[in-house]
Design an enzyme around this catalytic site. Structure first.
Site, PDB file in Angstrom:
ATOM      1  CE  LYS A 127      -3.829  -0.187   2.447  1.00  0.00           C
ATOM      2  NZ  LYS A 127      -4.853  -0.333   1.389  1.00  0.00           N
ATOM      3  CD  GLU A 159      -3.321   1.948  -1.667  1.00  0.00           C
ATOM      4  OE1 GLU A 159      -4.161   1.364  -0.962  1.00  0.00           O
ATOM      5  OE2 GLU A 159      -2.606   2.881  -1.238  1.00  0.00           O
TER       6      GLU A 159
END
Length: 278
Positions: free
Chosen positions: A163, A193
């Protein structure tokens, strides 16, 4: 769901609700008392959590349940879901814990069903997230499956999802993915991400297996799907609601992850009434 894990969670919930017994019931109900009661729907929705409901009373003991509905069934106000009979004390003491489990899981299944129906005309499938109630995740993710959705990671041990903060800490997508590939088993997929098309292209260049398109508008998602062109699995996420879900699914993404199917789900109204001594 693993029965031992279910038992642990239900027993914890029962201990939370009556750590030193049920003061009211124990004071006014004879131990030998027996009764029957009816479990009835008071709103429309998808029923889910009957196994947990039943197990609550099995752990307390001396309660028999006859079900007239199954998990995944649609119910309407007034529908009879089950009849209980047995120990009055155990029915009264276990009522709140059993209903909390059933109402919460049914609400999530109902919300998930709405989302799944909105994307049924596409290849897109609905995923949940880890935005769950602490210590209730197994029940909540089970309810997502019951409603026609799919589970993302159950926990941080489940898979690699790089992320924004991981990317920042590693100094960029390329370094983060390289480090992950160097240390993780080859059987694990690596998801990254991304928030921009530039990040999408970088994730592609290092051969990420799954690319999350986070908080992108519809036009950008369409462009990202075109750029990826089947070279990675695509997942849209971030600020996706029932109102804009169909538009996101129509972009051609493989998955949409929605924390809201769990944390925005309204508990389903279900009651245990018509108690009669037998």
């Amino acid at each position: 769901m693993n029965l031992n894990e279910m038992d642990r969670l239900i027993l914890d919930a029962l201990r939370e609700d009556m750590p030193f017994g049920d003061a009211t019931t124990d004071a006014i109900i004879y131990k030998e008392s027996r009764c029957s009661a009816e479990l009835t729907a008071k709103s429309d929705g998808i029923i889910c959590g009957l196994e947990a409901f039943k197990r609550t009373f099995e752990l307390l003991g001396e309660v028999k349940i006859d079900f007239y509905k199954s998990d995944g069934d649609s119910v309407s106000p007034g529908d009879l879901i089950a009849k209980l009979s047995g120990s009055t004390r155990n029915i009264l003491s276990g009522e709140r814990t059993a209903l909390n489990l059933l109402q919460r899981m049914s609400g999530i299944a109902t919300e998930t069903k709405k989302a799944a129906e909105l994307v049924a005309h596409t290849k897109c499938r609905i995923l949940d997230t880890r935005k769950t109630t602490p210590n209730f995740r197994l029940f909540e993710k089970s309810a997502v499956i019951c409603g026609g959705g799919f589970n993302h990671r159950h926990c941080l041990s489940d898979g690699i999802l790089i992320k924004d903060n991981h990317i920042m800490a590693a100094g960029g997508i390329t370094n983060a993915v390289t480090l992950a590939k160097d240390s993780a088993s080859f059987v694990r997929k690596i998801e990254v991400e991304t928030e921009t098309l530039e990040m999408v292209e970088e994730a592609l260049s290092v051969k990420a297996d799954i690319i999350m398109l986070d908080n992108m508008d519809i036009d950008t998602i369409k462009k990202a799907v075109s750029v990826i062109n089947g070279k990675a699995i695509t997942e849209a996420s971030g600020n996706i609601t029932l109102e804009n879900l169909a538009d996101v699914a129509n972009t051609g993404v493989d998955f949409v992850s929605m924390g809201s199917i769990i944390y925005n789900a309204k508990v389903m109204d279900i009651s245990l009434k018509n108690l009669k001594y037998i």
